[in-house]
Design an enzyme around this catalytic site. Structure first.
Site, PDB file in Angstrom:
ATOM      1  N   ALA A 156     -21.467  -6.583 -16.133  1.00 56.39           N
ATOM      2  CA  ALA A 156     -21.612  -5.218 -15.568  1.00 56.39           C
ATOM      3  C   ALA A 156     -22.236  -5.629 -13.922  1.00 56.39           C
ATOM      4  O   ALA A 156     -21.798  -6.553 -13.208  1.00 56.39           O
ATOM      5  CB  ALA A 156     -22.456  -4.632 -16.374  1.00 56.39           C
ATOM      6  N   CYS A 157     -23.312  -5.248 -13.627  1.00 55.03           N
ATOM      7  CA  CYS A 157     -23.902  -5.097 -12.368  1.00 55.03           C
ATOM      8  C   CYS A 157     -24.399  -6.651 -12.158  1.00 55.03           C
ATOM      9  O   CYS A 157     -24.708  -6.943 -10.841  1.00 55.03           O
ATOM     10  CB  CYS A 157     -25.187  -4.310 -12.236  1.00 55.03           C
ATOM     11  SG  CYS A 157     -24.753  -2.709 -12.233  1.00 55.03           S
ATOM     12  N   SER A 158     -24.484  -7.563 -12.857  1.00 58.25           N
ATOM     13  CA  SER A 158     -24.949  -8.608 -12.714  1.00 58.25           C
ATOM     14  C   SER A 158     -23.849  -9.847 -12.624  1.00 58.25           C
ATOM     15  O   SER A 158     -24.005 -11.009 -12.571  1.00 58.25           O
ATOM     16  CB  SER A 158     -26.069  -9.416 -13.576  1.00 58.25           C
ATOM     17  OG  SER A 158     -27.302  -8.544 -13.389  1.00 58.25           O
ATOM     18  N   SER A 334     -21.807  -4.840  -9.306  1.00 62.85           N
ATOM     19  CA  SER A 334     -22.335  -6.272  -9.118  1.00 62.85           C
ATOM     20  C   SER A 334     -22.066  -6.681  -7.457  1.00 62.85           C
ATOM     21  O   SER A 334     -22.705  -7.720  -7.161  1.00 62.85           O
ATOM     22  CB  SER A 334     -21.485  -7.195  -9.967  1.00 62.85           C
ATOM     23  OG  SER A 334     -19.902  -7.333  -9.371  1.00 62.85           O
TER      24      SER A 334
END
Ligand code: COA
Length: 373
Positions: A156-158, A334
């Site tokens: 996901a965002c990382s 990300s």
């Protein structure tokens, strides 16, 4: 001897079309009016809830977002569609996700003075993949003409910071000397443009980071001092889309098959987790957090970044110390911290120590401490 990983260069592709908060809210409110008019009788009978309008004032105050780039503006703003639309491509054509990834990757290679044959591996690190297989990363590898290996990864965002640590570990282990971490984020495909709580959140973009062994790195590269990853399970950000959705076709298009979050809980739980992790990692690396020249933080919410930066630096961070790109890019998952790094790093000088840090669904947090050479 273990090879030292560095960041040699970055690349960015920004879609030309952009949607302002004003345009977005006008479209959302037109959808609300349509929905309420079409359901007037059921609403009057108490069988259907009327929808409430969105507001530009709320969006900017609550998030700091003013506009976002998208791959297809007109269909997203059309109250009868409110989703991206483009012609489906054949299997012999480059996928749209690979296409924008290739654009960002080419820029990173150019900036590092690299040819495709210099690269050993490609990671496609993003929140959503266009398909299950063949991997987007292998398609990007093929389009660029790179030999070696490639695979997709999703945190996901990382995803991008997890990708940087993965690439750095290949270099430390001697399994590669040059690894491209590509993050094409077509978030407009998983955003529920009809959901008042989140319709303003995301934007589309692609970034690329070239991670290499120091002994081959170009002048002006960034030494990677240390990378740290952390995950803690949370249901507060979810997207239930997946290949098993066809096992229960009656809910296949339900709103939980798009991005859903408890934004306030995320805000409250993630801010302390991220600040603590940054401070612990700085301590482990022997870096005084107050001496950090710049923080390129995940771009989800301006208020979150203000609090995290304050905790890390010990004072209210200036725009120079913690640059914002979410005002014009919104949350690009990300790619956010990488866009900030790409756009706001040229002015740093040799010896400056700084931090790339992402956080989001999972929960997942990734930090990359770097020093300019
Ligand atoms: N327009 C106008 N009002 C709105 C609105 C909109 N589009 N959306 C929500 N509101 C209202 C709510 O109904 C609520 O009203 P109430 O107080 O009368 O009940 C009020 O605004 C506050 O809503 P809330 O959802 O609590 O807002 P918030 O201040 O928490 O801001 C976010 C929402 C999403 C911007 C914020 O929580 C956030 O960014 N969180 C972090 C998210 C994050 O990092 N996620 C990672 C994803 S990758």
């Amino acid at each position: 001897m273990t090879a030292s990983p560095v960041i040699s260069a970055t690349g960015l592709f920004t879609p030309p079309e952009s949607i302002s908060n004003e345009e977005l809210v006008e479209s959302f409110n037109a959808y609300v009016a349509l929905h309420n008019a079409r359901n007037a009788e059921a609403i009057a009978a108490g069988e259907v809830e009327p929808l409430t309008e969105s507001s530009t004032g709320f969006i900017e105050k609550a998030s700091g977002i003013k506009s976002r780039h998208v791959m297809a503006k007109a269909p997203v703003l059309d109250p009868e569609i409110m989703a991206p639309r483009w012609d489906e491509r054949g299997d012999d054509e480059l996928s749209i996700m690979a296409e924008i990834g290739v654009k960002a990757a080419k820029q990173a290679l150019e900036r590092a003075g690299r040819k495709p044959e210099d690269v050993d591996a490609v990671l496609c690190a993003a929140s959503n993949m266009q398909r299950a297989y063949p991997a987007m990363a292998i398609e990007i590898q093929d389009a660029l003409g790179i030999e070696g290996f490639a695979f997709d990864m999703n945190v996901a965002c990382s995803s991008a910071t997890f990708g940087i640590q993965t690439a750095a570990d290949y270099i430390r282990a001697g399994n590669a000397k040059s690894v491209l971490v590509v993050s094409p984020e077509i978030t407009s495909g998983h955003l529920n443009w009809r959901d008042r709580d989140s319709h303003f959140i995301f934007g589309d973009v692609a970034t690329a980071v070239l991670v290499e062994a120091k002994d081959i790195a170009p002048e002006g590269h960034w030494d990677i001092l240390g990378t740290k990853l952390k995950t803690v399970f949370s249901n507060n950000i979810r997207n239930n889309a997946g290949f098993l959705n066809r096992a229960h076709p009656e809910t296949r298009d339900a709103p939980d098959k798009l991005f859903v979050q408890e934004g306030r809980k995320v805000f409250k739980e993630v801010v302390p987790m991220v600040s603590a992790m940054i401070l612990e990692e700085a301590d482990r690396l022997g870096v005084d957090p107050k001496s950090l020249r710049r923080l390129w933080l995940h771009q989800a919410n301006a208020g979150m970044n203000r609090l995290i930066a304050h905790k890390v630096l010990g004072h209210e961070a200036s725009e120079d110390e913690s640059p914002t790109v979410l005002d014009t890019y919104a949350n690009t998952s990300s790619a956010g911290s990488i866009i900030a790094f790409h756009k706001h790093s040229e002015d740093l000088g040799a010896g400056d120590t700084a931090l790339i840090c992402s956080f989001g669904a999972g929960y997942s947090v990734g930090s990359v401490f770097i020093r300019k050479t």
